[in-house]
Design a protein around this motif. Structure first.
Motif, PDB file in Angstrom:
ATOM      1  N   ASN B 450     -22.509 -21.761  23.441  1.00 15.90           N
ATOM      2  CA  ASN B 450     -23.157 -21.095  22.313  1.00 15.90           C
ATOM      3  C   ASN B 450     -24.100 -20.002  22.834  1.00 15.90           C
ATOM      4  OD1 ASN B 450     -24.831 -20.435  20.085  1.00 15.90           O
ATOM      5  ND2 ASN B 450     -24.373 -22.434  19.145  1.00 15.90           N
ATOM      6  N   PRO B 451     -23.879 -18.750  22.433  1.00 12.43           N
ATOM      7  CA  PRO B 451     -24.692 -17.651  22.999  1.00 12.43           C
ATOM      8  C   PRO B 451     -26.190 -17.802  22.735  1.00 12.43           C
ATOM      9  CG  PRO B 451     -23.255 -16.871  21.211  1.00 12.43           C
ATOM     10  CD  PRO B 451     -22.844 -18.271  21.521  1.00 12.43           C
ATOM     11  N   GLN B 452     -26.570 -18.618  21.755  1.00 10.63           N
ATOM     12  CA  GLN B 452     -28.003 -18.882  21.514  1.00 10.63           C
ATOM     13  C   GLN B 452     -28.645 -19.660  22.661  1.00 10.63           C
ATOM     14  OE1 GLN B 452     -29.444 -17.585  18.772  1.00 10.63           O
ATOM     15  NE2 GLN B 452     -27.418 -16.747  18.308  1.00 10.63           N
ATOM     16  N   ARG B 453     -27.815 -20.363  23.440  1.00  9.27           N
ATOM     17  CA  ARG B 453     -28.369 -21.268  24.458  1.00  9.27           C
ATOM     18  C   ARG B 453     -28.424 -20.590  25.831  1.00  9.27           C
ATOM     19  NH1 ARG B 453     -28.755 -26.565  23.257  1.00  9.27           N
ATOM     20  NH2 ARG B 453     -30.219 -26.342  24.970  1.00  9.27           N
ATOM     21  N   LYS B 454     -29.347 -19.639  25.960  1.00  6.80           N
ATOM     22  CA  LYS B 454     -29.473 -18.813  27.178  1.00  6.80           C
ATOM     23  C   LYS B 454     -29.650 -19.678  28.439  1.00  6.80           C
ATOM     24  CE  LYS B 454     -29.927 -15.122  24.432  1.00  6.80           C
ATOM     25  NZ  LYS B 454     -28.656 -14.525  23.970  1.00  6.80           N
ATOM     26  N   GLU B 455     -30.551 -20.642  28.328  1.00  7.34           N
ATOM     27  CA  GLU B 455     -30.864 -21.507  29.478  1.00  7.34           C
ATOM     28  C   GLU B 455     -29.611 -22.244  29.951  1.00  7.34           C
ATOM     29  OE1 GLU B 455     -33.956 -21.632  30.675  1.00  7.34           O
ATOM     30  OE2 GLU B 455     -33.700 -23.259  32.129  1.00  7.34           O
ATOM     31  N   LEU B 456     -28.850 -22.719  28.980  1.00  6.31           N
ATOM     32  CA  LEU B 456     -27.631 -23.460  29.274  1.00  6.31           C
ATOM     33  C   LEU B 456     -26.615 -22.557  29.979  1.00  6.31           C
ATOM     34  CD1 LEU B 456     -26.677 -26.341  28.775  1.00  6.31           C
ATOM     35  CD2 LEU B 456     -25.789 -25.603  26.559  1.00  6.31           C
ATOM     36  N   ILE B 457     -26.504 -21.338  29.481  1.00 10.72           N
ATOM     37  CA  ILE B 457     -25.573 -20.376  30.085  1.00 10.72           C
ATOM     38  C   ILE B 457     -25.939 -20.162  31.562  1.00 10.72           C
ATOM     39  CG2 ILE B 457     -24.865 -17.926  30.058  1.00 10.72           C
ATOM     40  CD1 ILE B 457     -25.249 -18.083  26.931  1.00 10.72           C
ATOM     41  N   LYS B 458     -27.234 -20.064  31.802  1.00 10.42           N
ATOM     42  CA  LYS B 458     -27.723 -19.881  33.172  1.00 10.42           C
ATOM     43  C   LYS B 458     -27.402 -21.105  34.035  1.00 10.42           C
ATOM     44  CE  LYS B 458     -32.048 -19.519  34.880  1.00 10.42           C
ATOM     45  NZ  LYS B 458     -33.496 -19.512  34.600  1.00 10.42           N
ATOM     46  N   ASN B 459     -27.704 -22.271  33.486  1.00 11.70           N
ATOM     47  CA  ASN B 459     -27.503 -23.504  34.261  1.00 11.70           C
ATOM     48  C   ASN B 459     -26.039 -23.725  34.637  1.00 11.70           C
ATOM     49  OD1 ASN B 459     -30.216 -24.078  34.146  1.00 11.70           O
ATOM     50  ND2 ASN B 459     -30.035 -25.494  32.416  1.00 11.70           N
ATOM     51  N   LEU B 460     -25.134 -23.344  33.743  1.00 12.17           N
ATOM     52  CA  LEU B 460     -23.718 -23.647  33.975  1.00 12.17           C
ATOM     53  C   LEU B 460     -23.020 -22.586  34.834  1.00 12.17           C
ATOM     54  CD1 LEU B 460     -22.474 -25.235  30.627  1.00 12.17           C
ATOM     55  CD2 LEU B 460     -23.262 -26.345  32.712  1.00 12.17           C
ATOM     56  N   LYS B 461     -23.741 -21.554  35.197  1.00 11.85           N
ATOM     57  CA  LYS B 461     -23.132 -20.482  36.003  1.00 11.85           C
ATOM     58  C   LYS B 461     -22.542 -20.994  37.313  1.00 11.85           C
ATOM     59  CE  LYS B 461     -24.454 -16.008  34.491  1.00 11.85           C
ATOM     60  NZ  LYS B 461     -25.800 -15.589  34.021  1.00 11.85           N
ATOM     61  N   THR B 462     -23.250 -21.963  37.917  1.00 11.15           N
ATOM     62  CA  THR B 462     -22.812 -22.450  39.224  1.00 11.15           C
ATOM     63  C   THR B 462     -21.872 -23.656  39.135  1.00 11.15           C
ATOM     64  OG1 THR B 462     -24.793 -23.813  39.295  1.00 11.15           O
ATOM     65  CG2 THR B 462     -24.920 -21.659  40.371  1.00 11.15           C
ATOM     66  N   ALA B 463     -21.459 -23.990  37.923  1.00  9.60           N
ATOM     67  CA  ALA B 463     -20.747 -25.258  37.730  1.00  9.60           C
ATOM     68  C   ALA B 463     -19.261 -25.184  38.059  1.00  9.60           C
ATOM     69  CB  ALA B 463     -20.930 -25.728  36.294  1.00  9.60           C
ATOM     70  N   ASN B 464     -18.772 -24.020  38.387  1.00 10.55           N
ATOM     71  CA  ASN B 464     -17.344 -23.869  38.666  1.00 10.55           C
ATOM     72  C   ASN B 464     -16.481 -24.320  37.483  1.00 10.55           C
ATOM     73  OD1 ASN B 464     -15.201 -23.047  40.249  1.00 10.55           O
ATOM     74  ND2 ASN B 464     -14.959 -25.068  41.236  1.00 10.55           N
ATOM     75  N   LEU B 465     -16.896 -23.919  36.308  1.00 10.88           N
ATOM     76  CA  LEU B 465     -16.135 -24.199  35.083  1.00 10.88           C
ATOM     77  C   LEU B 465     -15.499 -22.902  34.589  1.00 10.88           C
ATOM     78  CD1 LEU B 465     -18.645 -26.474  33.121  1.00 10.88           C
ATOM     79  CD2 LEU B 465     -16.401 -27.178  33.993  1.00 10.88           C
ATOM     80  N   PRO B 466     -14.355 -22.989  33.915  1.00 15.05           N
ATOM     81  CA  PRO B 466     -13.728 -21.773  33.380  1.00 15.05           C
ATOM     82  C   PRO B 466     -14.465 -21.302  32.125  1.00 15.05           C
ATOM     83  CG  PRO B 466     -12.434 -23.683  32.792  1.00 15.05           C
ATOM     84  CD  PRO B 466     -13.551 -24.189  33.641  1.00 15.05           C
ATOM     85  N   ILE B 467     -15.661 -20.741  32.346  1.00 16.07           N
ATOM     86  CA  ILE B 467     -16.482 -20.337  31.198  1.00 16.07           C
ATOM     87  C   ILE B 467     -15.995 -19.017  30.631  1.00 16.07           C
ATOM     88  CG2 ILE B 467     -18.810 -19.571  30.541  1.00 16.07           C
ATOM     89  CD1 ILE B 467     -19.812 -21.801  32.457  1.00 16.07           C
ATOM     90  N   MET B 468     -15.879 -18.957  29.332  1.00 10.78           N
ATOM     91  CA  MET B 468     -15.484 -17.701  28.672  1.00 10.78           C
ATOM     92  C   MET B 468     -16.167 -17.636  27.313  1.00 10.78           C
ATOM     93  SD  MET B 468     -11.466 -18.647  27.987  1.00 10.78           S
ATOM     94  CE  MET B 468     -11.036 -19.010  29.669  1.00 10.78           C
ATOM     95  N   ASP B 469     -16.113 -16.456  26.717  1.00  8.09           N
ATOM     96  CA  ASP B 469     -16.668 -16.328  25.365  1.00  8.09           C
ATOM     97  C   ASP B 469     -15.780 -17.108  24.399  1.00  8.09           C
ATOM     98  OD1 ASP B 469     -18.627 -14.699  26.292  1.00  8.09           O
ATOM     99  OD2 ASP B 469     -17.628 -12.831  25.693  1.00  8.09           O
ATOM    100  N   ILE B 470     -16.392 -17.553  23.309  1.00  7.51           N
ATOM    101  CA  ILE B 470     -15.620 -18.293  22.314  1.00  7.51           C
ATOM    102  C   ILE B 470     -14.493 -17.411  21.752  1.00  7.51           C
ATOM    103  CG2 ILE B 470     -17.273 -17.730  20.448  1.00  7.51           C
ATOM    104  CD1 ILE B 470     -15.521 -21.116  20.719  1.00  7.51           C
ATOM    105  N   GLU B 471     -14.745 -16.101  21.660  1.00 10.29           N
ATOM    106  CA  GLU B 471     -13.701 -15.194  21.158  1.00 10.29           C
ATOM    107  C   GLU B 471     -12.515 -15.142  22.118  1.00 10.29           C
ATOM    108  OE1 GLU B 471     -16.946 -14.420  21.287  1.00 10.29           O
ATOM    109  OE2 GLU B 471     -17.493 -14.153  19.165  1.00 10.29           O
ATOM    110  N   GLU B 472     -12.818 -15.218  23.406  1.00 11.89           N
ATOM    111  CA  GLU B 472     -11.721 -15.228  24.386  1.00 11.89           C
ATOM    112  C   GLU B 472     -10.871 -16.481  24.206  1.00 11.89           C
ATOM    113  OE1 GLU B 472     -12.708 -13.978  28.614  1.00 11.89           O
ATOM    114  OE2 GLU B 472     -14.733 -14.068  27.745  1.00 11.89           O
ATOM    115  N   LEU B 473     -11.550 -17.587  23.963  1.00  8.80           N
ATOM    116  CA  LEU B 473     -10.824 -18.853  23.745  1.00  8.80           C
ATOM    117  C   LEU B 473      -9.913 -18.721  22.514  1.00  8.80           C
ATOM    118  CD1 LEU B 473     -13.140 -21.970  24.257  1.00  8.80           C
ATOM    119  CD2 LEU B 473     -11.028 -21.411  25.458  1.00  8.80           C
TER     120      LEU B 473
END
Lengths: 512, 512
Positions: B450-473
């Protein structure tokens, strides 16, 4: 208006809403809906822990004229009521109704707040010492309302006693308000009376000296009912909260009364496998437990449950398998507190579950036998447990009315004389429990059976008990001690005694 | 009126009182007092046990137009709802509102009673199969009201859902109405949903296949709330009530989603000593428990509590000491039922304690992490769990809204596609849970935060997950399966979906 026990109840009493005289134990059918507290929402991860009692008083919105409540499980070790009242008085709030489940001698500290008008009305199960004297003096702006434990639960649930702010002494409390009474340095065991306050008060403040990380369980009072939490240094004095196991009486008169009571139970017809029992916490009651235990072993009988204010003799019987389960609204000693903490057959119950006559059935309704104490009894089997021989409040109704009404067999134990005063008389000064719900009166000189209980009279014939008419007992008492002069009272009503159903069974007038 | 998730809510909806559109998760501040049931007195030694359900229906005074309730702890083994409805139909009573905590496929047996007008309105957490189709058809006289478990507790407590007669399936019940769910041949474990019904219904009927002598404990529902007791041959089919421990999924797609979800938790910032967690009962949720367990062991982290609908993976973690306590509103399998019976760290809770947004704080408010399933999610992170790709009711809101709102981190797991249908889309057909309360969406192809969750976005950067925007999904889903045609609906509203606070988050229109 003359009520169902022959007492003259004025049609109107200043300060008392809807005066309704007592008729009989069960004819007053309740109407309406159970009330509820104000709906309050609490957002995720919000903070309930405050820094001081003063902060909690502000947060709860306490204002002049409101009603506040406390519970008396800390007995003569209670710091909470005094501490909170001091903080309230300091804030200059006035005209409060104080509605604790009961008052103890330690609460005499609040007398100045009554004199200063911080507290202008009291609703309680009873009072002792200087507080009892003050409540009998007629100095408060409204008559004190005396209620049984079941009657108080009823009054709270139906809205007759609306609590604005409940202050709950919490032996253990987590950071979101889950409370139990079995942990911490001020452990008191069951929180049965407080459970009702917490469920119905508009605002609930927990005051604790053992704040623990979330989540605390077992839960006696849940987070869903608690608004604020205040950690303090100490909520009570452990020495005053609970005594060690009381030694069984060595007073030969008490032992004789206890033996007669146990024998009456044995022959009553109710002494059967899986019978149930409540014992009072008086000397003769506790001693009766010992004799009863012997009889149970002799006959190979075990009880299905024991009930009460719980004391060590019950715990012994529970642990020996003589009682299958104990239901507990309050603990009187350390063995009982330790037991409710560890023994799954020792169940906590609320005052409503215990004794409220207006729910779908409290546990007193399933009670076979109760042994109760008395200050005075009269020839109509009416019992006084609230006023002394001078007409001054010095006791508490407690569960007396409730268990007498609920139990199949209610036995009242009392000495025939106290000092130079007869305890069996023509008319008790204050009727608390109506004679219709009292089956046997046991004194050291004789045992009287309620003439309405024909079957019981038959059953006890072979019991080798000194059975006599209640009038004979009275005559004996008068013979030894003389007929007491009636207590001289004024017209002013200092207190009213509610029956458990909310009707008035008697009034207490100021003495002259 | 366009509500807070962009849905058009008519100002008036026939059959729905006080239409109030959803604004946001927490701005609807409740007013007023909690309601209570009718006050009923019960005399000592009165009899509550009746001979038949018909007798209980008469005794409870059930009449045309009233509201009746049931609980769904017996899941697809439930006999009680069908049995009682058959008896009611036979008596010719009409126009009832049926308000169970939820409906299972086995309850399809009651369809004739809806068609015959015995039931003319339904309020439930959800429905499946033919019942779901019927509720979507618009054939009932009023729109069905869909509520979450917390929302239902709220509606009952504030009086929006007033239950005239609650029928409680009681796995164990004593002769005065004390009930628990852990004993007897139809043991279902927690009675969390039924606890609310019993506390607020005007009349409460316990139906049991295990009537035991007084007193029964532990007590989930007390005698003080129960009017009548009916013993019957069987209240449920044990095979349908609880399964054995479910095998962890072997579906590689579910395992991948589970692994992503567990990794997201690990890196989220909430994976700390004494964190708390709820898992759904879907395949990916259960599989996530396994991965999470490994991570907890690796990092030496234990959880303070687990919450839910309880399943075997939680029980294993409880018994291994990885979770200190489990709070339980419903059990899904035999290991969970056995655990709540014997393990003191496994606590029963009511639906109100679990999730009611309008008490002083349900336990979801203390939840750190929840993993939830979804039927559809959209680019605003809104979640649909109630209607299928044809717009037909085929699920239940359950605790979805409640835990998403309460938890600090709510993770929704869903496959990107189901068969040839995209599950991430522009707009879900029915909004059940607002995107504002959803933090991460995990599919087998990508993870959207969720783009509202800035802190979460930062924390998950190093998680080696296939992160993408919801629109991409969404684009990915559309690329594989094509953009679905919108479901064609009529103007007629078959059901309304309440948010947990009582506002309307969406309506379900009949399909054309």
């Amino acid at each position: 208006m003359i009520n169902g026990v022959g007492r003259d109840i004025p049609e109107k009493i200043a300060g008392i809403k809807n005066v309704k005289p007592y008729v009989d134990p069960f004819s007053n059918v309740p109407i309406g809906q159970i009330t509820g507290p104000r709906i309050v929402a609490n957002k995720p991860r919000s903070e309930k822990v405050l820094q001081s009692i003063e902060q909690a008083i502000d947060a709860a919105g306490l204002k002049d004229g409101m009603t506040i409540s406390f519970h008396h499980h800390f007995r003569n070790g209670d710091y909470v009521l005094n501490m909170v009242m001091a903080a309230i008085a300091k804030k200059g709030i006035k005209g409060l109704t104080l509605a604790p489940s009961s008052l103890n001698t330690i609460n005499e500290e609040i007398i100045p707040y009554i004199e200063q008008g911080v507290i202008t009305a009291v609703e309680t199960s009873g009072a002792r010492g200087k507080l009892g004297q003050l409540l009998t003096s007629g100095k408060l702006s409204k008559p004190t309302i005396i209620r049984s434990h079941g009657g108080r639960a009823r009054a709270i649930e139906c809205g007759e006693l609306h609590i604005d702010v409940a202050f709950i002494g919490a032996p253990a409390c987590d950071t979101y308000g889950n409370i139990n009474g079995v942990e911490g340095k001020s452990a008191c065991g069951s929180l049965g009376y407080a459970m009702v306050d917490a469920a119905y008060a508009d605002k609930v403040v927990a005051i604790t000296d053992y704040l623990v990380p979330y989540p605390l369980f077992p839960i006696s009072i849940p987070q869903t009912q608690v608004d604020y939490i205040v950690p303090v240094e100490a909520i009570g004095d452990p020495k005053g909260i609970a005594s060690g196991a009381l030694r069984i009486s060595k007073d030969p008169r008490e032992l004789l009364i206890a033996q007669y009571a146990a024998t009456a139970i044995e022959y009553s017809g109710y002494f059967k496998q899986d019978y149930s029992i409540q014992l009072g916490s008086g000397g003769a009651s506790l001693a009766a437990a010992r004799f009863l235990k012997e009889k149970m072993k002799k006959h190979g009988i075990t009880a299905s449950f024991g009930l009460g204010g719980v004391t060590a003799p019950f715990i012994e019987m529970l642990e020996e398998g003589l009682i299958k389960a104990v239901y507990d609204v309050q603990d009187f000693d350390i063995p009982s507190i330790e037991s409710i903490k560890k023994n799954r057959n020792h169940q906590e119950m609320s005052a409503s579950f215990y004794a409220n006559p207006h729910n779908r059935g409290p546990i007193v309704n399933q009670l076979d036998v109760v042994i109760l104490s008395a200050t005075e009894v009269d020839v109509d089997f009416n019992v006084n447990v609230i006023t002394d021989s001078n007409g001054v409040i010095m006791g508490a109704v407690g569960g007396h009315q409730d268990t007498a009404a609920g139990a199949a067999l209610s036995i009242v134990v009392a000495p025939l004389l106290r000092g130079r005063l007869p305890m069996v008389m023509d008319q008790v000064h204050t009727v608390c429990t109506p004679g219709e719900t009292v089956d046997i009166i046991v004194t050291e000189r004789g045992v009287a059976i309620n003439p309405q209980r024909k079957e019981l009279i038959k059953n006890l014939k072979t019991a080798n008990l000194p059975i006599m008419d209640i009038e004979e007992l009275r005559d004996l008492a008068y013979e030894f001690a003389g007929k007491p002069d009636p207590i001289q009272v004024s017209d002013k009503i200092a207190a009213v005694v509610e029956y458990r159903d909310g009707t008035l069974i008697d009034v207490i007038r100021t003495t002259v």
